[in-house]
Design an enzyme around this catalytic site. Structure first.
Site, PDB file in Angstrom:
ATOM      1  N   LYS A  86       0.854  -1.195   0.000  1.00 48.07           N
ATOM      2  CA  LYS A  86       0.000   0.000   0.000  1.00 48.07           C
ATOM      3  C   LYS A  86       0.887   1.240   0.000  1.00 48.07           C
ATOM      4  CE  LYS A  86      -3.080   2.641   3.059  1.00 48.07           C
ATOM      5  NZ  LYS A  86      -3.703   2.703   4.396  1.00 48.07           N
ATOM      6  N   ARG A  95      -7.684  -0.751   1.731  1.00 48.25           N
ATOM      7  CA  ARG A  95      -8.199  -2.067   1.337  1.00 48.25           C
ATOM      8  C   ARG A  95      -8.731  -2.047  -0.093  1.00 48.25           C
ATOM      9  NH1 ARG A  95     -12.340  -1.943   6.208  1.00 48.25           N
ATOM     10  NH2 ARG A  95     -10.542  -0.781   6.991  1.00 48.25           N
ATOM     11  N   ASP A 106      -2.725  10.480   3.302  1.00 42.88           N
ATOM     12  CA  ASP A 106      -4.106  10.059   3.498  1.00 42.88           C
ATOM     13  C   ASP A 106      -4.841  11.099   4.346  1.00 42.88           C
ATOM     14  OD1 ASP A 106      -6.483   8.733   3.699  1.00 42.88           O
ATOM     15  OD2 ASP A 106      -5.793   7.319   5.221  1.00 42.88           O
ATOM     16  N   ASP A 123       1.632   6.757   5.341  1.00 45.96           N
ATOM     17  CA  ASP A 123       0.655   5.736   4.958  1.00 45.96           C
ATOM     18  C   ASP A 123       1.109   4.944   3.731  1.00 45.96           C
ATOM     19  OD1 ASP A 123      -1.665   4.457   5.702  1.00 45.96           O
ATOM     20  OD2 ASP A 123      -2.976   5.700   4.466  1.00 45.96           O
ATOM     21  N   LYS A 155     -10.256  13.055   7.946  1.00 47.94           N
ATOM     22  CA  LYS A 155      -9.709  12.773   9.269  1.00 47.94           C
ATOM     23  C   LYS A 155      -9.667  14.061  10.096  1.00 47.94           C
ATOM     24  CE  LYS A 155      -6.400   9.196   7.718  1.00 47.94           C
ATOM     25  NZ  LYS A 155      -6.832   8.043   8.508  1.00 47.94           N
ATOM     26  N   GLU A 189      -9.571   3.432   2.542  1.00 52.75           N
ATOM     27  CA  GLU A 189      -9.130   3.397   1.140  1.00 52.75           C
ATOM     28  C   GLU A 189      -8.061   2.355   0.858  1.00 52.75           C
ATOM     29  OE1 GLU A 189      -5.708   4.883   2.902  1.00 52.75           O
ATOM     30  OE2 GLU A 189      -7.776   5.395   3.356  1.00 52.75           O
ATOM     31  N   ASP A 211     -12.204   6.880   3.981  1.00 48.60           N
ATOM     32  CA  ASP A 211     -10.978   6.744   4.772  1.00 48.60           C
ATOM     33  C   ASP A 211     -10.591   5.283   4.966  1.00 48.60           C
ATOM     34  OD1 ASP A 211      -8.784   7.672   6.186  1.00 48.60           O
ATOM     35  OD2 ASP A 211      -9.850   7.703   8.101  1.00 48.60           O
TER      36      ASP A 211
END
Length: 487
Positions: free
Chosen positions: A255, A341, A260, A278, A267, A339, A337
């Site tokens: 990933k 996955r 993010d 991230d 967030k 995202e 959020d």
């Protein structure tokens, strides 16, 4: 930065006047100085007299003693360590506490007569020497040629190949840490691509898929995550052909969300401030591939990295949108959020369609819930194959990277059901790390052994045996060891 150098020099009579430095000296059981320690006679006599004192015998601090300016010699200090404690105490054996005393960026000399923990000592010194100061106007004062010298007697046996493997590992670890430590305004998706292209130099084939390629292939979930950003989304494929021709590779999927914000499911400011990290999963994949290539690992490996930025914007993915995955499933996105996955789902399916891997690892700073469950000490591991998982867990234990296996239960997968699509991407707060893993499990064929590692808690700002602070490169050491042991 380049890794700390590890050198070995044979010497009959080592005098501490040899050079200005910091020193480690090992003593045997019962506080006896090994006669084979390559010390000059007058220094040996002084050490023997000192360690016979009652004050030394009763000293309990980490089973070691610090000597400030012993006699009238040059070194800043000597650290004396009881070898029995080294062999019996796992934490001391791996030298985390010891090297903290040495401040890894400094030169160190080690006077050595035992060989049991030699390789792990060298590795720990090397990995703890990392300093990230490339963005400081005043650089760290460490010497560019900082090194550790092991002074050994003529009978001492050690493996040069193990030291070379340590060098290769350190290169990958340092690459991973550099990538994670950079802020998002510097390491955007374009710059990340440039950094990965440099891996061509070590024999890795690098292929870049741009947004046009991504849409043509059908990785709609991945593309949707990055739609709100001005920085283009990319997929980078890294191939290392070290094994036999025709043998399917092990796939490493990472990933790479370079920042993010949470997208339209924004967030909080406190939850967003560290979100340049991230992309740590992608950095781990890059580090492992670099180390494997430099060590000439006899395995076929393919790294598949998704680079996106999750931002709010006119074209951003909306809560409630339904997107068709590369696999063909329709996904209802109830939280933008969640995202990671989404992009991993497409990458996992792509890896199987394109490369027919025999095993799959994926790495992601996937859920904050894993930190609530395991703190910043343990990574969460999920797997569909007990044998594969147990092999990996055994290597993590040897490599001093803490990991804990969590269950995968169909009940958690049921929570992802949707009234209007095939599945949703979130399902409440209870067991949310497991639910995220079950979402990914939907994109892995049952016959392919797969391990998912949620590294949200262990990727940055936690001290480990091998790192002091900042990015840890958690996972690079374990994967490197895994490919050595199970090649």
């Amino acid at each position: 930065m380049k890794p700390h150098k590890i050198l070995v020099k044979r010497k009959k009579n080592f005098d501490l006047n040899y050079q200005k430095n910091k020193f480690v000296l090992f003593i045997g059981e019962g506080n006896k100085l090994d006669d084979e320690v390559p010390l000059h006679s007058h220094m040996a006599a002084f050490i023997k007299k000192f360690i016979s004192k009652k004050a030394f015998k009763n000293k309990a601090l980490n089973n070691s003693v610090m000597l400030d300016n012993p006699i009238t010699l040059d070194p800043d200090y000597i650290l004396i360590i009881r070898t029995k404690s080294l062999i019996e105490d796992k934490e001391l054996y791996d030298f985390g506490k010891i090297i903290r005393k040495f401040r890894g960026e400094d030169n160190i000399s080690i006077i050595w007569s035992i060989d049991k923990p030699f390789t792990s000592t060298a590795r720990t010194i090397q990995l703890r020497s990392y300093v990230f100061d490339s963005l400081k106007s005043k650089k760290n004062s460490r010497k560019k040629s900082a090194e550790t010298i092991f002074f050994v007697n003529e009978k001492f046996k050690y493996s040069k190949s193990d030291l070379l493997k340590n060098d290769a590992l350190a290169e990958g670890v340092f690459l991973c840490r550099d990538l994670v430590n950079y802020p998002a305004n510097i390491l955007n998706t374009n710059q990340f691509e440039k950094e990965l292209k440099k891996l061509n130099k070590v024999g890795i084939k690098v292929t870049i898929l741009n947004e046009k390629d991504i849409k043509a292939i059908g990785m709609n979930l991945l593309f949707a995550v990055g739609k709100g950003s001005e920085n283009p989304s990319k997929v980078v494929v890294l191939e290392w052909h070290g094994g036999k021709k025709g043998v399917g590779p092990t796939a490493l999927v990472g990933k790479g969300v370079v920042f993010d914000s949470g997208g339209l499911s924004l967030k909080s400011s406190s939850g967003m401030v560290d979100m340049a990290m991230d992309m740590a999963g992608a950095a781990v994949v890059a580090g492992v591939l670099k180390s494997a290539a430099l060590a000439d690992v006899k395995q076929n490996l393919v790294g598949i990295i998704g680079l996106v930025e999750n931002m709010p914007g006119p074209n951003a993915l909306r809560p409630g949108d339904i997107i068709k995955s590369l696999k063909g499933d329709l996904i209802q996105v109830n939280n933008t959020d969640a995202e990671g996955r989404l992009l991993l789902g497409d990458l996992l399916w792509y890896s199987q369609l394109k490369f027919k891997p025999k095993k799959i690892f994926d790495f992601a700073t996937l859920t904050g819930a894993i930190i609530i469950a395991l703190g910043k000490e343990y990574a969460g591991v999920f797997s569909n194959n007990d044998k594969f998982c147990n092999e990996f867990l055994s290597v993590c234990d040897k490599a001093n990277e803490k990991v804990w296996r969590l269950p995968m239960d169909k009940k958690f997968s049921d929570a992802l059901s949707s009234n209007v699509a095939d599945m949703t991407n979130v399902a409440g707060s209870q067991g949310s790390s497991i639910i995220a893993a079950m979402f990914l499990n939907n994109f892995v064929k049952k016959e392919i052994p797969w391990i998912h590692l949620d590294i949200a808690g262990v990727s940055k700002n936690t001290e480990t045996v091998f790192s002091k602070s900042g990015a840890t490169a958690w996972g690079v050491v374990s994967l490197f060891e895994y490919f050595q042991e199970f090649s």
